[in-house]
Design an enzyme around this catalytic site. Structure first.
Site, PDB file in Angstrom:
ATOM      1  N   SER A 143     -64.746  30.283  42.245  1.00 51.85           N
ATOM      2  CA  SER A 143     -65.400  30.621  43.510  1.00 51.85           C
ATOM      3  C   SER A 143     -64.681  29.851  44.611  1.00 51.85           C
ATOM      4  CB  SER A 143     -66.867  30.169  43.473  1.00 51.85           C
ATOM      5  OG  SER A 143     -67.432  30.191  44.770  1.00 51.85           O
ATOM      6  N   TYR A 156     -73.832  24.380  41.125  1.00 54.85           N
ATOM      7  CA  TYR A 156     -72.868  25.502  41.142  1.00 54.85           C
ATOM      8  C   TYR A 156     -71.496  25.004  41.602  1.00 54.85           C
ATOM      9  CZ  TYR A 156     -70.988  30.154  42.309  1.00 54.85           C
ATOM     10  OH  TYR A 156     -70.214  31.298  42.382  1.00 54.85           O
TER      11      TYR A 156
HETATM   12  P1  NAP Z   1     -73.828  39.067  38.860  1.00 54.56           P
HETATM   13  O1  NAP Z   1     -73.714  40.355  39.571  1.00 54.56           O
HETATM   14  O2  NAP Z   1     -75.100  38.317  38.895  1.00 54.56           O
HETATM   15  O3  NAP Z   1     -73.398  39.325  37.336  1.00 54.56           O
HETATM   16  C1  NAP Z   1     -73.386  38.230  36.464  1.00 54.56           C
HETATM   17  C2  NAP Z   1     -72.910  38.699  35.109  1.00 54.56           C
HETATM   18  O4  NAP Z   1     -72.898  37.565  34.244  1.00 54.56           O
HETATM   19  C3  NAP Z   1     -73.820  39.729  34.472  1.00 54.56           C
HETATM   20  O5  NAP Z   1     -73.047  40.631  33.713  1.00 54.56           O
HETATM   21  C4  NAP Z   1     -74.705  38.874  33.560  1.00 54.56           C
HETATM   22  O6  NAP Z   1     -75.203  39.560  32.422  1.00 54.56           O
HETATM   23  C5  NAP Z   1     -73.707  37.846  33.102  1.00 54.56           C
HETATM   24  N1  NAP Z   1     -74.349  36.640  32.623  1.00 54.56           N
HETATM   25  C6  NAP Z   1     -75.196  35.807  33.272  1.00 54.56           C
HETATM   26  N2  NAP Z   1     -75.590  34.823  32.455  1.00 54.56           N
HETATM   27  C7  NAP Z   1     -74.969  35.035  31.259  1.00 54.56           C
HETATM   28  C8  NAP Z   1     -74.975  34.376  30.013  1.00 54.56           C
HETATM   29  N3  NAP Z   1     -75.730  33.287  29.800  1.00 54.56           N
HETATM   30  N4  NAP Z   1     -74.225  34.891  29.002  1.00 54.56           N
HETATM   31  C9  NAP Z   1     -73.480  36.016  29.195  1.00 54.56           C
HETATM   32  N5  NAP Z   1     -73.452  36.684  30.348  1.00 54.56           N
HETATM   33  C10 NAP Z   1     -74.185  36.195  31.366  1.00 54.56           C
HETATM   34  O7  NAP Z   1     -72.711  38.051  39.379  1.00 54.56           O
HETATM   35  P2  NAP Z   1     -71.281  38.326  40.043  1.00 54.56           P
HETATM   36  O8  NAP Z   1     -71.431  38.220  41.491  1.00 54.56           O
HETATM   37  O9  NAP Z   1     -70.650  39.519  39.452  1.00 54.56           O
HETATM   38  O10 NAP Z   1     -70.551  36.998  39.576  1.00 54.56           O
HETATM   39  C11 NAP Z   1     -69.594  36.975  38.530  1.00 54.56           C
HETATM   40  C12 NAP Z   1     -68.827  35.670  38.613  1.00 54.56           C
HETATM   41  O11 NAP Z   1     -68.194  35.588  39.899  1.00 54.56           O
HETATM   42  C13 NAP Z   1     -69.694  34.425  38.503  1.00 54.56           C
HETATM   43  O12 NAP Z   1     -69.017  33.435  37.750  1.00 54.56           O
HETATM   44  C14 NAP Z   1     -69.865  33.972  39.941  1.00 54.56           C
HETATM   45  O13 NAP Z   1     -70.080  32.598  40.063  1.00 54.56           O
HETATM   46  C15 NAP Z   1     -68.522  34.368  40.500  1.00 54.56           C
HETATM   47  N6  NAP Z   1     -68.525  34.525  41.961  1.00 54.56           N
HETATM   48  C16 NAP Z   1     -69.249  35.505  42.553  1.00 54.56           C
HETATM   49  C17 NAP Z   1     -69.209  35.609  43.945  1.00 54.56           C
HETATM   50  C18 NAP Z   1     -69.974  36.676  44.683  1.00 54.56           C
HETATM   51  O14 NAP Z   1     -70.061  36.607  45.926  1.00 54.56           O
HETATM   52  N7  NAP Z   1     -70.533  37.683  44.017  1.00 54.56           N
HETATM   53  C19 NAP Z   1     -68.460  34.732  44.694  1.00 54.56           C
HETATM   54  C20 NAP Z   1     -67.742  33.723  44.045  1.00 54.56           C
HETATM   55  C21 NAP Z   1     -67.780  33.642  42.665  1.00 54.56           C
HETATM   56  P3  NAP Z   1     -76.665  40.288  32.457  1.00 54.56           P
HETATM   57  O15 NAP Z   1     -76.451  41.501  33.342  1.00 54.56           O
HETATM   58  O16 NAP Z   1     -76.927  40.630  31.047  1.00 54.56           O
HETATM   59  O17 NAP Z   1     -77.598  39.294  33.049  1.00 54.56           O
END
Ligand code: NAP
Length: 255
Positions: A143, A156
């Site tokens: 991130s 985080y």
């Molecule tokens: P998201 O839409 O909330 O999706 C999270 C994903 O992770 C889902 O597929 C969820 O599965 C899975 N997950 C959560 N806990 C888990 C666990 N214990 N074991 C296995 N899978 C798990 O989040 P996102 O925005 O796509 O984020 C993905 C990554 O990008 C994260 O590491 C986040 O920190 C990073 N990130 C995101 C942003 C942003 O703005 N979106 C910015 C910077 C970094 P389920 O659907 O089954 O819950």
């Protein structure tokens, strides 16, 4: 096709960025193991989008916060697809609280999923690659907050900062094995993790004002870079973080 015949495991690929990466990998010819922890239906949707590109896909539920689960995940992914080439440590969560109110339970959850999960999934992947004497690629979804302070999200930030150091350390330790390790640091991407922000017009407007490219990112914006880092063109790239944030981190002030 830039990943033709490669086998990839993408953690947390039922939704959001992970789903975007799984689909983009499939578009480039990779077979993909899709992981989720709770959203079985969303994982089915990802699988349908993956296999629509004529590649193989498999859904593997596992909690990446559990070391036993991540070891099983790597075993099952390779059993289903064949030897793995690419691991994307994408699964992640965040918990909002002022520092003085953070509970031990929330701290553990964030660190276990975001950091411990990536650590031991990578270890399982490296053991798998070493046993076959094969090179590989590890891509961590970090991130901008591996570097940029984010008040009320201390655990985080700590998890993502640690991922940055882990990436650099493993690039050195695993380089001789032909394993490249890189971080992608997304800014504000339109996914379910940001639901609260997306439903708050004041905060969203303030954030957009700070993004030079004047929009939120989409999972596809991150997925394009992941394809590059997984493919042959990135053969000499390791130990780095690549920011995908529309310019946010060079123009950011917390509101
Ligand atoms: P998201 O839409 O909330 O999706 C999270 C994903 O992770 C889902 O597929 C969820 O599965 C899975 N997950 C959560 N806990 C888990 C666990 N214990 N074991 C296995 N899978 C798990 O989040 P996102 O925005 O796509 O984020 C993905 C990554 O990008 C994260 O590491 C986040 O920190 C990073 N990130 C995101 C942003 C942003 O703005 N979106 C910015 C910077 C970094 P389920 O659907 O089954 O819950």
């Amino acid at each position: 096709m830039r990943l033709k015949g490669k086998n990839a495991l993408v953690t947390g690929s039922s939704r959001g960025i992970g789903r975007g990466i799984a689909i983009r990998f499939a578009q480039e010819g990779a077979n993909v193991a899709i992981n989720y922890v709770g959203s079985a239906r969303a994982a089915e949707e990802t699988l349908a989008a993956v296999t629509a590109h004529g590649v193989r896909g498999v859904i593997l539920p596992a909690d990446v916060g559990s070391v036993d689960d991540v070891r099983r995940l790597v075993d099952e992914a390779s059993a289903a697809l064949g030897p793995l080439d690419i691991l994307v440590n994408n699964a992640g969560i965040e918990k909002h609280a002022p520092f003085w109110d953070v509970s031990e339970q929330d701290y553990d959850k964030v660190i276990d999923i975001n950091l411990k999960g990536a650590f031991f999934a990578t270890q399982a992947m490296v053991r798998h690659l070493r046993s076959g004497g094969r090179p590989g690629r590890i891509i961590n979804i970090s991130s901008v907050h591996e570097d940029l302070p984010f008040p009320n999200f201390a655990a985080y930030c700590a998890s993502k900062g640690a991922l940055r150091m882990l990436t650099r350390n493993l690039a050195v330790e695993l380089g001789p094995l032909g394993i490249a390790v890189n971080n992608i640091a997304p800014g504000a991407i339109e996914t379910p993790i940001n639901t609260a922000l997306l439903n708050d017009p004041r905060k969203l407007g303030a954030l957009l004002n700070q993004i030079p490219l004047s929009r939120l990112g989409q999972p596809e914006d991150v997925a394009g870079l992941a394809v590059f880092l997984a493919g042959d063109e990135a053969a000499y790239v390791t130990g780095s973080t690549f920011v995908v944030d529309g310019g946010l981190s060079v123009n950011y002030q917390e509101q």
